[in-house]
Design an enzyme around this catalytic site. Structure first.
Site, PDB file in Angstrom:
ATOM      1  N   GLY A 164       7.963   0.583   6.118  1.00  8.52           N
ATOM      2  CA  GLY A 164       8.720  -0.360   6.933  1.00  8.52           C
ATOM      3  C   GLY A 164       8.659  -1.768   6.355  1.00  8.52           C
ATOM      4  N   GLN A 187      -9.161   0.424   4.856  1.00  8.38           N
ATOM      5  CA  GLN A 187      -8.307  -0.762   4.914  1.00  8.38           C
ATOM      6  C   GLN A 187      -8.665  -1.678   6.077  1.00  8.38           C
ATOM      7  OE1 GLN A 187      -4.721   1.865   5.379  1.00  8.38           O
ATOM      8  NE2 GLN A 187      -3.952   0.185   6.625  1.00  8.38           N
ATOM      9  N   HIS A 212       8.475   4.011  13.450  1.00  5.40           N
ATOM     10  CA  HIS A 212       8.104   5.181  12.634  1.00  5.40           C
ATOM     11  C   HIS A 212       9.185   6.258  12.730  1.00  5.40           C
ATOM     12  CE1 HIS A 212       4.016   3.463  13.604  1.00  5.40           C
ATOM     13  NE2 HIS A 212       3.928   3.586  12.295  1.00  5.40           N
ATOM     14  N   MET A 250      -0.529   5.590  10.276  1.00  7.81           N
ATOM     15  CA  MET A 250      -1.865   5.651  10.875  1.00  7.81           C
ATOM     16  C   MET A 250      -1.756   6.154  12.318  1.00  7.81           C
ATOM     17  SD  MET A 250      -4.197   2.759   9.195  1.00  7.81           S
ATOM     18  CE  MET A 250      -3.763   1.410  10.244  1.00  7.81           C
ATOM     19  N   LEU A 264       8.570  -3.947  16.287  1.00  6.76           N
ATOM     20  CA  LEU A 264       7.751  -2.851  16.823  1.00  6.76           C
ATOM     21  C   LEU A 264       6.471  -2.738  16.000  1.00  6.76           C
ATOM     22  CD1 LEU A 264      10.161   0.073  17.753  1.00  6.76           C
ATOM     23  CD2 LEU A 264       9.553  -1.972  19.011  1.00  6.76           C
TER      24      LEU A 264
END
Ligand code: PAF
Length: 283
Positions: free
Chosen positions: A149, A63, A39, A32, A186
Site C-alpha cells: 500500500g 520490525q 488490505h 500483519m 485506513l
C-alpha cells in the site's frame, strides 16, 4: 469462500509448488493481519492479475522496537480469513514466530540510507526487520508479483529498492491508499483511537492536501511548505508531530526546493496512536 490457512513453510511451499507446476503465476500480499478495506483492495488488485493469490498474516517481531506495541498488535485471524475470502485470496500463510525465526537465525537485510529518514529515524532497525521478513516471505512463497500500500510510502520505496539491489525476481506493485470518507487513511492502528481522537485524525490528510495545494499554487520552498504543514498539524487537538517532511520521492532525502518529484510524509501521534500518511506533490 474461506481460503485455507497453512502455518508451516513446508505446507505453503507444497501449495504454491502445485500452482507453479500448473504454470499459474502467484500474486502475494504480505500483511500483519488486523485486515481492513485497504488490505482487501490489495488482495483484489492481486486477484485482478493472477488466479492464485497468497496472503501472509504474520505480526513480525523484528520490525517492532523494544518499546513498541508488538504484544498489543491486534490478532484477528478469523476476521482476516473472512475478508481474504471475500476479496478472492486463495491461501493464507499464518506462521508462528518460531516457524519464521527458528533459533540461531542470524542473517538480516541491510537497508542502507533509505532507511535513515522518516520512520527509519524514529524506529531504528524497523526497516531491517521489514525487509528481512519480506525477503524471507518472497523466498517462501515465490510470487511473480507482490502488492503493497502507498500509505507505507517509505516501506514500499525500500522494498522496491531491495528487489532491485538484490535481484529478487518479484514485481513490486504499490497500490493507492484507501481512505475513510473523511480522508483518514485506513490503518490497523485506527482501531486504537478513542472517539475524540478518531474525530481529530482526518485533519492529518487535510493538512497534507493543504500543502499540496500550496505547492500546486507555485510554492517551491520546502522549508516554507514544512512550516505551513507543522502549523496545521500542531493545531490538531491531542496531536504530537513525530515528523512532517518534504522529501525526494526517490532518495527520501529532505529537499530545499521542489525541483524533483517530492512527497510530503508525516507521522503524527494522535493520543498514543502513531499514524502515518503522505501525499505526492506534482511531478
Ligand atoms: O506493512 C506491513 O504490514 C508489514 O510491514 C509487512 C510488509 C507485512 C512486513 O511485516
Amino acid at each position: 469462500m474461506l481460503p485455507p490457512v497453512v502455518t508451516t513453510i513446508a505446507e505453503v511451499r507444497a501449495a504454491v509448488g502445485a500452482a507453479r507446476a500448473a504454470r499459474q503465476p502467484i500474486s502475494f500480499v504480505p500483511t500483519m493481519g488486523a485486515l481492513h478495506e485497504g488490505h482487501a483492495a490489495l488482495v483484489r488488485a492481486a486477484k485482478a492479475r493472477t488466479a492464485v493469490v497468497v496472503v501472509s498474516v504474520f505480526v513480525n517481531p523484528t520490525q517492532f522496537g523494544p518499546k513498541e506495541d508488538f504484544a498489543k498488535y491486534p490478532r484477528t485471524l478469523d476476521a482476516d480469513r473472512a475478508l481474504c475470502g471475500d476479496a478472492g485470496a486463495s491461501l493464507i500463510f499464518a506462521p508462528s514466530v518460531a516457524e519464521m525465526y527458528p533459533e540461531n537465525s542470524f542473517t538480516s537485510v541491510e537497508v542502507g540510507t533509505l532507511g535513515d529518514h522518516l520512520c527509519g529515524a524514529a524506529r531504528p532497525g524497523h526497516f531491517r526487520g521489514v525487509c528481512t521478513v519480506v525477503l524471507k516471505l518472497f523466498n517462501i512463497v515465490g510470487p511473480a508479483v507482490a502488492h503493497f500500500g502507498a500509505k507505507d510510502f517509505q516501506q514500499a520505496r525500500i522494498i522496491g529498492q531491495m528487489v532491485r539491489d538484490l535481484n529478487v525476481p518479484v514485481d513490486v506493485r504499490v497500490e493507492p491508499t484507501v481512505r475513510e470518507p473523511d480522508g483518514l487513511a485506513l490503518s490497523s492502528r485506527n482501531r486504537s483511537l478513542s472517539s475524540t481522537e478518531r474525530a481529530a485524525a482526518p485533519a492529518i490528510y487535510r493538512a497534507l492536501r493543504a500543502v499540496r495545494a500550496r505547492a500546486l499554487a507555485g510554492e517551491v520552498d520546502a522549508a516554507r511548505l514544512e512550516g505551513a504543514l507543522h502549523a496545521e498539524l500542531s493545531a490538531i487537538p491531542g496531536a504530537r508531530i513525530d515528523y512532517a517532511r518534504v522529501v525526494d520521492a526517490e532518495t527520501l532525502q529532505p529537499r530545499a526546493r521542489l525541483d524533483r518529484p517530492a512527497v510530503v510524509a508525516v507521522a503524527v501521534f494522535v493520543g498514543t496512536t502513531r499514524l502515518i500518511d503522505n501525499i505526492r506533490l506534482a511531478d
